[in-house]
Design an enzyme around this catalytic site. Structure first.
Site, PDB file in Angstrom:
ATOM      1  N   GLY A  48       3.027   1.202   6.618  1.00  0.00           N
ATOM      2  CA  GLY A  48       1.762   0.522   6.333  1.00  0.00           C
ATOM      3  C   GLY A  48       1.004   1.402   5.368  1.00  0.00           C
ATOM      4  O   GLY A  48       1.575   1.906   4.399  1.00  0.00           O
ATOM      5  N   GLU A  49      -0.248   1.637   5.663  1.00  0.00           N
ATOM      6  CA  GLU A  49      -1.068   2.501   4.812  1.00  0.00           C
ATOM      7  C   GLU A  49      -1.531   3.669   5.680  1.00  0.00           C
ATOM      8  O   GLU A  49      -2.312   3.482   6.618  1.00  0.00           O
ATOM      9  CB  GLU A  49      -2.247   1.683   4.275  1.00  0.00           C
ATOM     10  CG  GLU A  49      -2.902   2.290   3.076  1.00  0.00           C
ATOM     11  CD  GLU A  49      -1.937   2.543   1.933  1.00  0.00           C
ATOM     12  OE1 GLU A  49      -1.150   1.638   1.585  1.00  0.00           O
ATOM     13  OE2 GLU A  49      -1.937   3.673   1.390  1.00  0.00           O
ATOM     14  N   SER A  50      -1.019   4.861   5.356  1.00  0.00           N
ATOM     15  CA  SER A  50      -1.269   6.000   6.247  1.00  0.00           C
ATOM     16  C   SER A  50      -2.753   6.341   6.371  1.00  0.00           C
ATOM     17  O   SER A  50      -3.222   6.720   7.447  1.00  0.00           O
ATOM     18  CB  SER A  50      -0.474   7.216   5.778  1.00  0.00           C
ATOM     19  OG  SER A  50      -0.724   7.481   4.416  1.00  0.00           O
ATOM     20  N   CYS A  80       8.045   5.631   6.940  1.00  0.00           N
ATOM     21  CA  CYS A  80       7.234   5.539   5.726  1.00  0.00           C
ATOM     22  C   CYS A  80       5.818   6.086   5.969  1.00  0.00           C
ATOM     23  O   CYS A  80       5.653   7.300   6.062  1.00  0.00           O
ATOM     24  CB  CYS A  80       7.265   4.097   5.223  1.00  0.00           C
ATOM     25  SG  CYS A  80       7.022   3.998   3.454  1.00  0.00           S
ATOM     26  N   ARG A 111       2.974  11.290  -0.962  1.00  0.00           N
ATOM     27  CA  ARG A 111       2.840   9.837  -0.846  1.00  0.00           C
ATOM     28  C   ARG A 111       3.173   9.139  -2.162  1.00  0.00           C
ATOM     29  O   ARG A 111       2.915   9.682  -3.242  1.00  0.00           O
ATOM     30  CB  ARG A 111       1.410   9.471  -0.463  1.00  0.00           C
ATOM     31  CG  ARG A 111       0.995  10.024   0.873  1.00  0.00           C
ATOM     32  CD  ARG A 111      -0.476   9.740   1.132  1.00  0.00           C
ATOM     33  NE  ARG A 111      -0.747   8.333   1.194  1.00  0.00           N
ATOM     34  CZ  ARG A 111      -1.900   7.776   0.828  1.00  0.00           C
ATOM     35  NH1 ARG A 111      -2.871   8.504   0.350  1.00  0.00           N
ATOM     36  NH2 ARG A 111      -2.064   6.478   0.941  1.00  0.00           N
ATOM     37  N   ILE A 140       9.395   1.106   0.141  1.00  0.00           N
ATOM     38  CA  ILE A 140       8.207   0.424  -0.394  1.00  0.00           C
ATOM     39  C   ILE A 140       7.084   1.446  -0.518  1.00  0.00           C
ATOM     40  O   ILE A 140       6.542   1.910   0.488  1.00  0.00           O
ATOM     41  CB  ILE A 140       7.766  -0.727   0.537  1.00  0.00           C
ATOM     42  CG1 ILE A 140       8.909  -1.719   0.735  1.00  0.00           C
ATOM     43  CG2 ILE A 140       6.531  -1.424  -0.026  1.00  0.00           C
ATOM     44  CD1 ILE A 140       8.644  -2.784   1.782  1.00  0.00           C
ATOM     45  N   ARG A 141       6.752   1.812  -1.731  1.00  0.00           N
ATOM     46  CA  ARG A 141       5.736   2.851  -1.960  1.00  0.00           C
ATOM     47  C   ARG A 141       5.960   4.024  -0.995  1.00  0.00           C
ATOM     48  O   ARG A 141       5.049   4.516  -0.341  1.00  0.00           O
ATOM     49  CB  ARG A 141       4.317   2.283  -1.808  1.00  0.00           C
ATOM     50  CG  ARG A 141       3.950   1.312  -2.928  1.00  0.00           C
ATOM     51  CD  ARG A 141       2.516   0.838  -2.845  1.00  0.00           C
ATOM     52  NE  ARG A 141       2.230   0.245  -1.551  1.00  0.00           N
ATOM     53  CZ  ARG A 141       1.384   0.760  -0.662  1.00  0.00           C
ATOM     54  NH1 ARG A 141       0.704   1.830  -0.938  1.00  0.00           N
ATOM     55  NH2 ARG A 141       1.206   0.163   0.483  1.00  0.00           N
ATOM     56  N   HIS A 176      12.351   1.919   5.592  1.00  0.00           N
ATOM     57  CA  HIS A 176      11.863   1.003   6.640  1.00  0.00           C
ATOM     58  C   HIS A 176      13.021   0.337   7.380  1.00  0.00           C
ATOM     59  O   HIS A 176      13.353  -0.814   7.070  1.00  0.00           O
ATOM     60  CB  HIS A 176      11.042  -0.122   6.004  1.00  0.00           C
ATOM     61  CG  HIS A 176       9.723   0.290   5.467  1.00  0.00           C
ATOM     62  ND1 HIS A 176       8.594   0.385   6.233  1.00  0.00           N
ATOM     63  CD2 HIS A 176       9.345   0.630   4.212  1.00  0.00           C
ATOM     64  CE1 HIS A 176       7.576   0.753   5.485  1.00  0.00           C
ATOM     65  NE2 HIS A 176       8.003   0.916   4.251  1.00  0.00           N
ATOM     66  N   GLU A 178      12.930  -1.078  10.074  1.00  0.00           N
ATOM     67  CA  GLU A 178      12.392  -2.273  10.750  1.00  0.00           C
ATOM     68  C   GLU A 178      12.411  -3.501   9.846  1.00  0.00           C
ATOM     69  O   GLU A 178      12.263  -4.620  10.324  1.00  0.00           O
ATOM     70  CB  GLU A 178      10.967  -1.992  11.275  1.00  0.00           C
ATOM     71  CG  GLU A 178       9.882  -1.834  10.216  1.00  0.00           C
ATOM     72  CD  GLU A 178       9.856  -0.447   9.562  1.00  0.00           C
ATOM     73  OE1 GLU A 178      10.822   0.315   9.730  1.00  0.00           O
ATOM     74  OE2 GLU A 178       8.866  -0.147   8.868  1.00  0.00           O
TER      75      GLU A 178
HETATM   76  N1  GLN Z   1       2.261   4.340   0.448  1.00  0.00           N
HETATM   77  C1  GLN Z   1       1.935   4.227   1.828  1.00  0.00           C
HETATM   78  C2  GLN Z   1       1.079   5.395   2.301  1.00  0.00           C
HETATM   79  O1  GLN Z   1       0.862   6.291   1.583  1.00  0.00           O
HETATM   80  C3  GLN Z   1       3.170   4.148   2.688  1.00  0.00           C
HETATM   81  C4  GLN Z   1       3.935   2.917   2.331  1.00  0.00           C
HETATM   82  C5  GLN Z   1       4.679   2.272   3.440  1.00  0.00           C
HETATM   83  O2  GLN Z   1       4.551   2.622   4.628  1.00  0.00           O
HETATM   84  N2  GLN Z   1       5.442   1.305   3.071  1.00  0.00           N
HETATM   85  O3  GLN Z   1       0.635   5.403   3.389  1.00  0.00           O
END
Ligand code: GLN
Length: 197
Positions: A48-50, A80, A111, A140-141, A176, A178
């Site tokens: 997600g977004e840390s 991630c 990140r 993903i990112r 990921h 999941e």
């Molecule tokens: N870029 C996100 C972060 O810095 C992590 C991306 C992800 O969990 N898919 O938190």
């Protein structure tokens, strides 16, 4: 035995589905409140977004009790954003603020180091203890694992590059599992954490 999935932000349903498919009904719960922690035997930290997950953990009064359990050896798999939250060190990212982390996985990460959302990709990953064809790794990112300290060891590779590490019961993956329709990584982690296959 109970499996938790931290359910504040990110790909929570996907983790609930992946873990739920391997365990008896009712074994997997969405963790949202501190009082649920005591019942859990293992935890998944989703992607997600840390920065958002860290903020919501503090807001839910979960940060401190979770940090305490992690120090006591709580088995956890972070994917991630989850890897970022476990890392000992987050190298400064050129893309703004970095979150605090629990510092329980001896690894240095940065990140978004593979690029933006548009540069997301899928690549075969070899995971320690996962047999058969390579695992379909979805990035993903993702954070890049810049270095692995003496208290952790690699458990996943994309070619020569380390994309997953483990320190005792604490696992962190840059990809990921999941999101892949393939339960082998979740199964491996649960088995290593004492769950029946
Ligand atoms: N870029 C996100 C972060 O810095 C992590 C991306 C992800 O969990 N898919 O938190």
């Amino acid at each position: 035995m109970k499996v938790g999935v931290l359910a504040l932000q990110g790909d929570v349903p996907e983790h609930l589905r992946s873990a739920g498919g391997l365990l008896p009904e009712g074994s997997v719960v969405a963790l949202r409140r501190p009082e649920q922690l005591a019942d859990l035997d293992v935890l998944f930290l989703p992607g997600g977004e840390s920065t958002t997950i860290a903020r919501l953990l503090h807001g839910a009064n979960l940060w401190t009790p979770l940090a305490q359990r992690l120090r006591e050896g709580f088995p956890v798999l972070g994917t991630c954003a989850g890897l970022i939250l476990l890392a000992r060190e987050i190298a400064p990212s050129p893309f703004g603020q970095d979150p605090p982390s629990f510092e329980v996985l001896d690894v240095r990460v940065r990140r978004n180091d593979y690029g933006s959302q548009r540069e997301s990709f899928e690549a075969p990953v070899v995971v320690d203890g996962v047999t058969g064809r390579p695992f379909p790794g979805i990035f993903i990112r993702s954070p890049r694992i810049l270095s692995v300290g003496p208290n952790a060891h690699p458990v996943a590779w994309r070619g020569e590059e380390i994309v997953g590490v483990r320190s005792g019961n604490v696992w962190g993956l840059a990809f990921h599992p999941e999101l892949s329709d393939d339960p082998r990584v979740h199964r491996r982690f649960l088995e290593e954490s004492g769950f029946p296959p």
